[in-house]
Design a protein around this motif. Structure first.
Motif, mmCIF file in Angstrom:
data_model
loop_
_atom_site.group_PDB
_atom_site.id
_atom_site.type_symbol
_atom_site.label_atom_id
_atom_site.label_comp_id
_atom_site.label_asym_id
_atom_site.label_seq_id
_atom_site.Cartn_x
_atom_site.Cartn_y
_atom_site.Cartn_z
ATOM 1 N N GLU A 71 -12.517 -0.022 11.396
ATOM 2 C CA GLU A 71 -13.283 1.214 11.575
ATOM 3 C C GLU A 71 -12.932 2.285 10.543
ATOM 4 N N HIS A 72 -11.661 2.411 10.198
ATOM 5 C CA HIS A 72 -11.213 3.493 9.313
ATOM 6 C C HIS A 72 -10.830 2.938 7.948
ATOM 7 N N HIS A 73 -11.282 3.648 6.899
ATOM 8 C CA HIS A 73 -11.023 3.212 5.528
ATOM 9 C C HIS A 73 -10.512 4.378 4.695
ATOM 10 N N LEU A 74 -9.582 4.062 3.792
ATOM 11 C CA LEU A 74 -8.995 5.064 2.909
ATOM 12 C C LEU A 74 -8.878 4.460 1.514
ATOM 13 N N LEU A 75 -9.424 5.163 0.522
ATOM 14 C CA LEU A 75 -9.372 4.748 -0.873
ATOM 15 C C LEU A 75 -8.509 5.733 -1.649
ATOM 16 N N LEU A 76 -7.542 5.222 -2.388
ATOM 17 C CA LEU A 76 -6.659 6.054 -3.200
ATOM 18 C C LEU A 76 -6.844 5.690 -4.667
ATOM 19 N N GLY A 77 -7.388 6.616 -5.455
ATOM 20 C CA GLY A 77 -7.469 6.442 -6.897
ATOM 21 C C GLY A 77 -6.150 6.870 -7.522
ATOM 22 N N LEU A 78 -5.505 5.969 -8.261
ATOM 23 C CA LEU A 78 -4.151 6.193 -8.747
ATOM 24 C C LEU A 78 -4.116 6.340 -10.266
ATOM 25 N N GLU A 79 -3.258 7.232 -10.731
ATOM 26 C CA GLU A 79 -2.999 7.378 -12.159
ATOM 27 C C GLU A 79 -1.547 7.039 -12.454
ATOM 28 N N TYR A 80 -1.330 6.188 -13.449
ATOM 29 C CA TYR A 80 0.019 5.817 -13.855
ATOM 30 C C TYR A 80 0.665 7.016 -14.551
ATOM 31 N N VAL A 81 1.889 7.343 -14.165
ATOM 32 C CA VAL A 81 2.508 8.576 -14.666
ATOM 33 C C VAL A 81 3.208 8.384 -16.004
ATOM 34 N N GLY A 82 3.453 7.140 -16.409
ATOM 35 C CA GLY A 82 4.148 6.902 -17.672
ATOM 36 C C GLY A 82 3.204 6.898 -18.852
ATOM 37 N N ASP A 83 3.782 6.782 -20.039
ATOM 38 C CA ASP A 83 3.007 6.672 -21.269
ATOM 39 C C ASP A 83 2.985 5.215 -21.712
ATOM 40 N N GLY A 84 1.893 4.813 -22.309
ATOM 41 C CA GLY A 84 1.829 3.469 -22.841
ATOM 42 C C GLY A 84 1.728 2.410 -21.758
ATOM 43 N N PRO A 85 2.087 1.164 -22.096
ATOM 44 C CA PRO A 85 1.973 0.062 -21.122
ATOM 45 C C PRO A 85 2.793 0.314 -19.866
ATOM 46 N N ALA A 86 2.253 -0.123 -18.743
ATOM 47 C CA ALA A 86 2.962 0.023 -17.475
ATOM 48 C C ALA A 86 4.116 -0.958 -17.404
ATOM 49 N N ASP A 87 4.984 -0.747 -16.434
ATOM 50 C CA ASP A 87 6.160 -1.556 -16.114
ATOM 51 C C ASP A 87 7.388 -1.143 -16.915
ATOM 52 N N ALA A 88 7.732 0.127 -16.795
ATOM 53 C CA ALA A 88 9.063 0.527 -17.225
ATOM 54 C C ALA A 88 10.065 -0.211 -16.338
ATOM 55 N N GLU A 89 11.298 -0.196 -16.720
ATOM 56 C CA GLU A 89 12.300 -1.021 -16.056
ATOM 57 C C GLU A 89 12.305 -0.796 -14.544
ATOM 58 N N GLY A 90 12.101 -1.859 -13.806
ATOM 59 C CA GLY A 90 12.183 -1.821 -12.360
ATOM 60 C C GLY A 90 10.904 -1.410 -11.648
ATOM 61 N N GLU A 91 9.882 -0.966 -12.380
ATOM 62 C CA GLU A 91 8.674 -0.471 -11.701
ATOM 63 C C GLU A 91 7.926 -1.596 -10.994
ATOM 64 N N ARG A 92 7.833 -2.734 -11.620
ATOM 65 C CA ARG A 92 7.103 -3.845 -10.997
ATOM 66 C C ARG A 92 7.765 -4.251 -9.688
ATOM 67 N N GLU A 93 9.087 -4.288 -9.683
ATOM 68 C CA GLU A 93 9.808 -4.640 -8.465
ATOM 69 C C GLU A 93 9.602 -3.594 -7.379
ATOM 70 N N ARG A 94 9.547 -2.323 -7.764
ATOM 71 C CA ARG A 94 9.336 -1.259 -6.784
ATOM 72 C C ARG A 94 7.938 -1.347 -6.160
ATOM 73 N N ILE A 95 6.929 -1.610 -6.979
ATOM 74 C CA ILE A 95 5.561 -1.747 -6.461
ATOM 75 C C ILE A 95 5.487 -2.906 -5.478
ATOM 76 N N GLU A 96 6.067 -4.034 -5.836
ATOM 77 C CA GLU A 96 6.029 -5.194 -4.963
ATOM 78 C C GLU A 96 6.772 -4.924 -3.655
ATOM 79 N N ALA A 97 7.911 -4.239 -3.734
ATOM 80 C CA ALA A 97 8.663 -3.923 -2.518
ATOM 81 C C ALA A 97 7.861 -3.005 -1.602
ATOM 82 N N ALA A 98 7.153 -2.040 -2.165
ATOM 83 C CA ALA A 98 6.333 -1.133 -1.360
ATOM 84 C C ALA A 98 5.217 -1.892 -0.649
ATOM 85 N N LEU A 99 4.578 -2.825 -1.349
ATOM 86 C CA LEU A 99 3.486 -3.586 -0.752
ATOM 87 C C LEU A 99 3.993 -4.548 0.318
#
Length: 426
Positions: A71-99
């Protein structure tokens, strides 16, 4: 969650709280909704399907086998806060842990949480490599001369869905680093410092919800005409099982993103004064389905009597013939022309919204390639039919009642590559 007037009033309250967001809205939802009935996951994250978009086996169905979306839906448009390619050290692991925190905290489905995380062309452009040929993810664009949408440029999109408003809000708060515990599960990590929430859109779908949320909403007459049994503002049911592509059909079959899919997301503003105040019910049925549906009285109420199909495949004639005589062609008629081998090619997971105080649809579709959506959208526009008695918009399905305000495209990787993927991983 279903049934009484009191329950529907509570749903309207919860819808408003989800639209507002934040800690105070979450606290209000927790006071009004039943929190003890929300189950933790019975499967570990490693036991879940590799497809992020594999929702259907976990969602409720009606007596005809149609999937009943949360019944309820929420869409979050996200902007990466870093410069250049994503995945500074440890970021990929943090995203996976959050999910994985979300996946452990809630059962997958209506009574818990269903979600996906996708990435837009702007995210891909941060890298020197391109997506493989097996992925079709162009920049969004206007798809008809009558539209001038804003083209979204967010790095990523999170789609959260649940029958409980407090679940979507809690998941949002956990992802943004505002909660330490989620439904009894310790929050391992968050998107904080990696993604900022740049855009927030909310909505709802389900029998009775539009009627309870129509008061004072722009784009809807003050007479509050949305039928009580309608799951969407335009008064009719959609998402019939036989008019939806299967999850298999919308899955990318090959390459490093095999098991993923693509999302097209449009925000569509509704203009329903003429729809309800000037058009008759037969006219609305003809424009939504087909003139034959109206002439033969095939649609009762919102169309729940139609079972698992809109019935378009069973009517005689064609969209082109109806465009010439009687001069009206239905939305469903036109869209059905985009089928391949008789099967739909997009899977709709759209829902209504009152964001900004106006009636709208967040049209979210899944497809193997964005080209499949473009094909379907152009069939629905029906420019090839307007040379006859049908004008460019009048009596041409529902075109005159909608305005496209935003468009966006996203790649939804398989779960194994969902955390800050490289565009062409080996």
């Amino acid at each position: 969650m279903h049934g009484s007037d009191h329950g529907l009033s509570r749903r309207a309250f919860v819808r408003s709280a989800v639209a507002i967001g934040g800690a105070s809205a979450l606290a209000a939802c927790l006071q009004r909704e039943e929190t003890e009935d929300v189950p933790q996951a019975s499967l570990s994250p490693d036991e879940l399907p590799e497809r992020q978009h594999a929702w259907n086996d976990f969602l409720a169905t009606d007596d005809h086998g149609n999937v009943e979306p949360p019944e309820h839906h929420l869409l979050l448009g996200l902007e990466y806060v870093g410069d250049g390619p994503a995945d500074a050290e440890g970021e990929r692991e943090r995203i996976e842990a959050a999910l994985r925190t979300l996946e452990r905290a809630y059962e997958r489905g209506n009574d818990g949480l269903a979600f996906t995380l996708g990435y837009g062309p702007r995210y891909v452009d941060r890298f020197e490599t391109d997506l493989p040929e097996t992925v079709d993810l162009p920049d969004p664009e206007a798809l008809a001369p009558i539209e001038d949408p804003r083209l979204d440029e967010y790095d990523a999109l999170v789609h959260l869905a649940s029958d409980y408003g407090h679940v979507t809000l809690s998941a949002e708060e956990a992802l943004t680093g505002e909660l330490e515990e989620l439904n009894g599960i310790a929050v391992e990590d968050s998107f904080d410092g990696i993604f900022d929430v740049a855009d927030r859109r909310t909505g709802f779908i389900g029998r009775g919800l539009p009627a309870k949320n129509q008061s004072g909403v722009g784009g809807i007459p003050d007479s509050e005409p949305v039928p009580e049994d309608a799951p969407l503002f335009m008064g009719f049911k959609s998402g019939f099982r036989k008019t939806q592509a299967s999850e298999d059909r919308v899955t990318i079959p090959d390459g490093p993103f095999a098991g993923g899919t693509t999302i097209h997301l449009s925000k569509i503003q509704l203009h329903l004064h003429q729809w309800y105040e000037q058009d008759s019910r037969d006219q609305r049925v003809a424009k939504m389905f087909s003139p034959t549906h109206a002439e033969e009285g095939l649609v009762d109420g919102a169309g729940h009597n139609l079972g698992d199909s809109s019935g378009i495949a069973d009517i005689p004639g064609s969209a082109a013939e109806d465009a010439r005589n009687p001069g009206t062609v239905g939305h469903a008629q036109k869209a059905a022309r985009a089928r391949e081998d008789g099967e739909p090619i997009i899977l709709r997971r759209d829902f209504d919204s009152t964001d900004d105080g106006r009636a709208a649809v967040h049209f979210l579709s899944l497809q193997r390639s964005i080209a499949d959506f473009v094909k379907t959208r152009r069939a629905m526009t029906g420019r090839d039919l307007t040379e006859g008695s049908v004008g460019s918009r009048t009596n041409n399905g529902i075109l005159q009642y909608i305005s496209v305000r935003n468009r966006a495209n996203y790649l939804v990787p398989p779960r194994g590559r969902r955390a800050l993927p490289e565009p062409n991983p080996t």
